[in-house]
Scaffold this motif. Sequence first.
Motif, PDB file in Angstrom:
ATOM      1  N   ASP A   9       5.090  40.990  75.653  1.00 29.79           N
ATOM      2  CA  ASP A   9       4.461  41.715  76.860  1.00 29.79           C
ATOM      3  C   ASP A   9       3.048  41.712  76.796  1.00 29.79           C
ATOM      4  OD1 ASP A   9       4.915  43.321  79.131  1.00 29.79           O
ATOM      5  OD2 ASP A   9       4.571  44.986  78.312  1.00 29.79           O
ATOM      6  N   SER A  11      -0.654  40.767  78.285  1.00 26.71           N
ATOM      7  CA  SER A  11      -1.106  40.647  79.572  1.00 26.71           C
ATOM      8  C   SER A  11      -2.654  40.505  79.465  1.00 26.71           C
ATOM      9  CB  SER A  11      -0.903  42.011  80.452  1.00 26.71           C
ATOM     10  OG  SER A  11       0.499  41.733  80.993  1.00 26.71           O
ATOM     11  N   LEU A  20      -2.967  36.274  82.347  1.00 28.07           N
ATOM     12  CA  LEU A  20      -1.799  36.200  81.928  1.00 28.07           C
ATOM     13  C   LEU A  20      -0.877  37.599  82.181  1.00 28.07           C
ATOM     14  CD1 LEU A  20      -2.604  35.042  78.324  1.00 28.07           C
ATOM     15  CD2 LEU A  20      -1.599  33.706  80.329  1.00 28.07           C
ATOM     16  N   ARG A  21       0.418  37.609  82.744  1.00 23.22           N
ATOM     17  CA  ARG A  21       1.032  38.607  82.948  1.00 23.22           C
ATOM     18  C   ARG A  21       2.293  38.758  82.408  1.00 23.22           C
ATOM     19  NH1 ARG A  21       1.696  37.538  88.164  1.00 23.22           N
ATOM     20  NH2 ARG A  21      -0.241  38.348  88.828  1.00 23.22           N
ATOM     21  N   ASN A  22       2.603  39.740  81.455  1.00 22.75           N
ATOM     22  CA  ASN A  22       3.855  39.952  80.872  1.00 22.75           C
ATOM     23  C   ASN A  22       4.496  38.689  79.940  1.00 22.75           C
ATOM     24  OD1 ASN A  22       4.310  41.732  83.776  1.00 22.75           O
ATOM     25  ND2 ASN A  22       3.642  42.738  81.929  1.00 22.75           N
ATOM     26  N   ILE A  23       3.675  38.364  79.278  1.00 23.84           N
ATOM     27  CA  ILE A  23       4.090  36.982  78.405  1.00 23.84           C
ATOM     28  C   ILE A  23       4.812  37.530  77.096  1.00 23.84           C
ATOM     29  CG2 ILE A  23       3.674  34.655  77.213  1.00 23.84           C
ATOM     30  CD1 ILE A  23       2.996  34.892  80.307  1.00 23.84           C
ATOM     31  N   LEU A 210       3.730  27.507  81.491  1.00 22.88           N
ATOM     32  CA  LEU A 210       3.018  28.597  82.076  1.00 22.88           C
ATOM     33  C   LEU A 210       2.227  28.499  83.211  1.00 22.88           C
ATOM     34  CD1 LEU A 210       2.097  31.503  80.542  1.00 22.88           C
ATOM     35  CD2 LEU A 210      -0.092  29.969  79.673  1.00 22.88           C
ATOM     36  N   GLU A 213       2.513  33.609  84.288  1.00 28.53           N
ATOM     37  CA  GLU A 213       3.605  34.081  83.794  1.00 28.53           C
ATOM     38  C   GLU A 213       4.096  33.074  83.062  1.00 28.53           C
ATOM     39  OE1 GLU A 213       5.850  35.404  87.364  1.00 28.53           O
ATOM     40  OE2 GLU A 213       4.615  37.416  87.393  1.00 28.53           O
ATOM     41  N   LYS A 215       6.999  30.508  82.503  1.00 31.20           N
ATOM     42  CA  LYS A 215       8.035  30.036  83.461  1.00 31.20           C
ATOM     43  C   LYS A 215       9.302  29.506  82.690  1.00 31.20           C
ATOM     44  CE  LYS A 215       5.411  30.637  87.275  1.00 31.20           C
ATOM     45  NZ  LYS A 215       5.850  31.496  88.166  1.00 31.20           N
ATOM     46  N   THR A 232       6.743  25.758  88.177  1.00 30.63           N
ATOM     47  CA  THR A 232       5.606  25.854  87.261  1.00 30.63           C
ATOM     48  C   THR A 232       4.275  25.797  88.194  1.00 30.63           C
ATOM     49  OG1 THR A 232       6.679  25.631  85.340  1.00 30.63           O
ATOM     50  CG2 THR A 232       3.994  25.657  85.028  1.00 30.63           C
TER      51      THR A 232
END
Length: 251
Positions: A9, A11, A20-23, A210, A213, A215, A232
């Motif tokens: 998670d 970010s 970066l979001r919720n990786i 990436l 998010e 992908k 992507t």
Amino acid sequence: MSTPLNINDLSVAYQKKPVLRNISFEVPEGKLIGIVGPNGAGKSTLIKAALGLIPRLSGSVEIYGRPYRLQRKIVGYVPQRESVDWDFPTNALDVVMMGRYGHLGWIKRPGRAEKDFAMECLDKVGMADFASRQISQLSGGQQQRIFLARALAQDAKLYFMDEPFVGVDAATEKAIITLLNDLKAEGKTVLVVHHDLATVKDYFDWVLLLNVELKAFGPTNSVFTPEKLQQTYGGKLAMLENENQSSLIIT
């Protein structure tokens, strides 16, 4: 057993803009992993956030089940070449010796054993004859090899490499991929930010796609597909073929 890298998670934002979001993903051991995505996708940011070089909005990063600050000795990092001050007055051998400081500590001075090991690392990247050369006098490809030798000198278990193939000649690129495969043969895990789609299938066992998010992430044969690449890159995908190779082009 814990895995080499577990990100949950994650970010990151610059000036309130999400980068970066919720990786979330977990890296298997002993693989060469390509981090692939368009410009501005957050590829370098992902590495820097994992290493604690930039702040995170949220999320956790574990190296073999522990925070990076407790695992520095087993993590190697090759930054982008343009981020380094190549005018700093030092020679190639001294740069490679820096890779041993994590094992020695900052008080103990490196001795003959450390110098010999650093020379072995220089020899592995074909730069032993340049040990006393000032780094500012080296070509771009030679500079990249020096930083790879420094990473080798760390004798790490997990490596992060940010665009190691950029701006190097064909001979250096071949030397780098040979080195990466040698690391894999030793059971090391290597994550590489990479931009050349045409070589992804040849170079990497696994791929992380990436674009802010995550992908897709998994074995190259199942992840590196036209459909997932379109998701992507958000563009049209063209396949250019000749008698020797195929090239993927995003338009």
